[in-house]
Design a protein around this motif. Structure first.
Motif, short mmCIF file in Angstrom:
data_model
loop_
_atom_site.label_atom_id
_atom_site.label_comp_id
_atom_site.label_asym_id
_atom_site.label_seq_id
_atom_site.Cartn_x
_atom_site.Cartn_y
_atom_site.Cartn_z
N ASN A 20 0.85 -1.31 0.15
CA ASN A 20 -0.07 0.03 -0.13
C ASN A 20 0.87 1.20 -0.08
OD1 ASN A 20 -2.52 -1.31 -0.04
ND2 ASN A 20 -2.47 -1.42 2.10
N LEU A 21 1.83 1.26 0.80
CA LEU A 21 2.74 2.34 0.75
C LEU A 21 3.53 2.61 -0.55
CD1 LEU A 21 3.90 4.13 2.88
CD2 LEU A 21 6.08 2.76 3.15
N TYR A 22 3.93 1.45 -1.27
CA TYR A 22 4.36 1.79 -2.63
C TYR A 22 3.28 2.37 -3.65
CZ TYR A 22 5.61 0.40 -7.66
OH TYR A 22 5.86 0.39 -8.59
N ARG A 23 1.94 1.75 -3.41
CA ARG A 23 0.74 2.58 -4.20
C ARG A 23 0.67 3.80 -4.13
NH1 ARG A 23 -0.31 2.20 -8.94
NH2 ARG A 23 0.10 -0.16 -8.94
N MET A 24 0.54 4.23 -2.87
CA MET A 24 0.48 5.35 -2.32
C MET A 24 1.45 6.48 -2.65
SD MET A 24 -0.42 7.11 1.33
CE MET A 24 1.45 7.22 1.93
N ARG A 29 -2.85 7.89 -10.32
CA ARG A 29 -3.65 9.19 -9.99
C ARG A 29 -3.79 9.40 -8.61
NH1 ARG A 29 -8.65 6.40 -13.27
NH2 ARG A 29 -7.93 4.81 -11.61
N THR A 30 -4.16 10.51 -8.35
CA THR A 30 -4.71 10.97 -6.78
C THR A 30 -5.70 10.03 -6.13
OG1 THR A 30 -4.33 13.29 -7.48
CG2 THR A 30 -5.25 13.03 -5.40
N LEU A 31 -6.57 9.52 -6.87
CA LEU A 31 -7.60 8.72 -6.21
C LEU A 31 -7.07 7.55 -5.87
CD1 LEU A 31 -10.96 9.81 -8.38
CD2 LEU A 31 -10.39 10.49 -6.15
N ASP A 32 -6.10 7.03 -6.74
CA ASP A 32 -5.42 5.76 -6.21
C ASP A 32 -4.56 5.92 -4.75
OD1 ASP A 32 -6.25 4.35 -8.62
OD2 ASP A 32 -4.42 4.88 -9.66
N ARG A 33 -4.04 7.10 -4.89
CA ARG A 33 -3.35 7.36 -3.49
C ARG A 33 -4.38 7.43 -2.09
NH1 ARG A 33 0.30 11.46 -6.86
NH2 ARG A 33 2.04 9.80 -7.28
N VAL A 34 -5.70 7.97 -2.36
CA VAL A 34 -6.49 8.07 -1.53
C VAL A 34 -6.86 6.68 -1.16
CG1 VAL A 34 -8.84 8.92 -0.78
CG2 VAL A 34 -7.19 10.28 -2.02
N LEU A 37 -4.19 4.95 0.75
CA LEU A 37 -4.22 5.33 2.17
C LEU A 37 -5.20 4.82 3.23
CD1 LEU A 37 -2.66 7.44 4.31
CD2 LEU A 37 -4.22 9.18 3.50
N ASP A 38 -6.46 4.64 2.38
CA ASP A 38 -7.62 4.09 3.11
C ASP A 38 -7.53 2.63 3.66
OD1 ASP A 38 -10.24 4.45 4.41
OD2 ASP A 38 -11.05 3.25 2.66
N THR A 39 -6.64 1.98 2.58
CA THR A 39 -6.23 0.56 2.92
C THR A 39 -5.10 0.44 3.87
OG1 THR A 39 -6.76 0.13 0.67
CG2 THR A 39 -5.87 -1.68 1.65
N VAL A 76 -13.22 10.42 4.28
CA VAL A 76 -14.53 11.38 3.86
C VAL A 76 -14.18 12.90 3.73
CG1 VAL A 76 -16.81 12.40 4.64
CG2 VAL A 76 -16.19 10.35 5.26
N ALA A 77 -12.98 13.41 4.49
CA ALA A 77 -12.67 14.85 4.11
C ALA A 77 -12.04 14.95 2.88
CB ALA A 77 -11.81 15.13 5.14
N LEU A 78 -10.94 13.83 2.58
CA LEU A 78 -10.31 13.67 1.26
C LEU A 78 -11.37 13.70 -0.06
CD1 LEU A 78 -7.13 11.89 2.14
CD2 LEU A 78 -7.33 14.20 1.43
N GLY A 79 -12.26 12.71 0.44
CA GLY A 79 -13.19 12.48 -0.90
C GLY A 79 -14.06 14.03 -1.20
N LYS A 80 -14.41 14.62 0.09
CA LYS A 80 -15.06 15.90 -0.15
C LYS A 80 -14.39 16.80 -1.00
CE LYS A 80 -18.37 18.67 2.44
NZ LYS A 80 -18.83 19.14 3.74
#
Length: 89
Positions: A20-24, A29-34, A37-39, A76-80
């Motif tokens: 997950n750290l590698y993917r972050m 894309r930014t959404l992949d990073r979010v 982070l959630d995972t 939720v804050a990052l998604g918003k």
């Protein structure tokens, strides 16, 4: 026997955290990073719960609940922010 299972599960979760750290950091894309982070929050909660079982302590479960709440609020804050461009309207 439970000790070996917990040790194997902890190693597996640590490997998942590293992936997950590698993917972050590398995510295209930014959404992949979010999502990474959630995972990572979920994997950290699992690791803390397993550590609490291994050490036979209730304190780790309370810490896992706090991390779960903070992870939910952060996601939720990052998604918003990514949808609207502002967190507080």
């Amino acid at each position: 026997m439970l000790t070996y299972a917990l040790s194997f599960a902890m190693v597996a979760v640590i490997i998942a955290l590293l992936m997950n750290l590698y993917r972050m950091f590398v995510g295209p894309r930014t959404l992949d990073r979010v999502v990474a982070l959630d995972t990572m929050y979920i994997n950290a909660i699992a690791l803390i719960v397993m550590l609490g079982i291994y050490l036979d302590s209730v304190l780790y479960f309370e810490a896992a609940l706090l991390i779960a709440m903070m992870g939910f609020v952060g996601t939720v804050a990052l998604g918003k922010y990514f949808l609207r461009g502002d967190i507080i309207e």
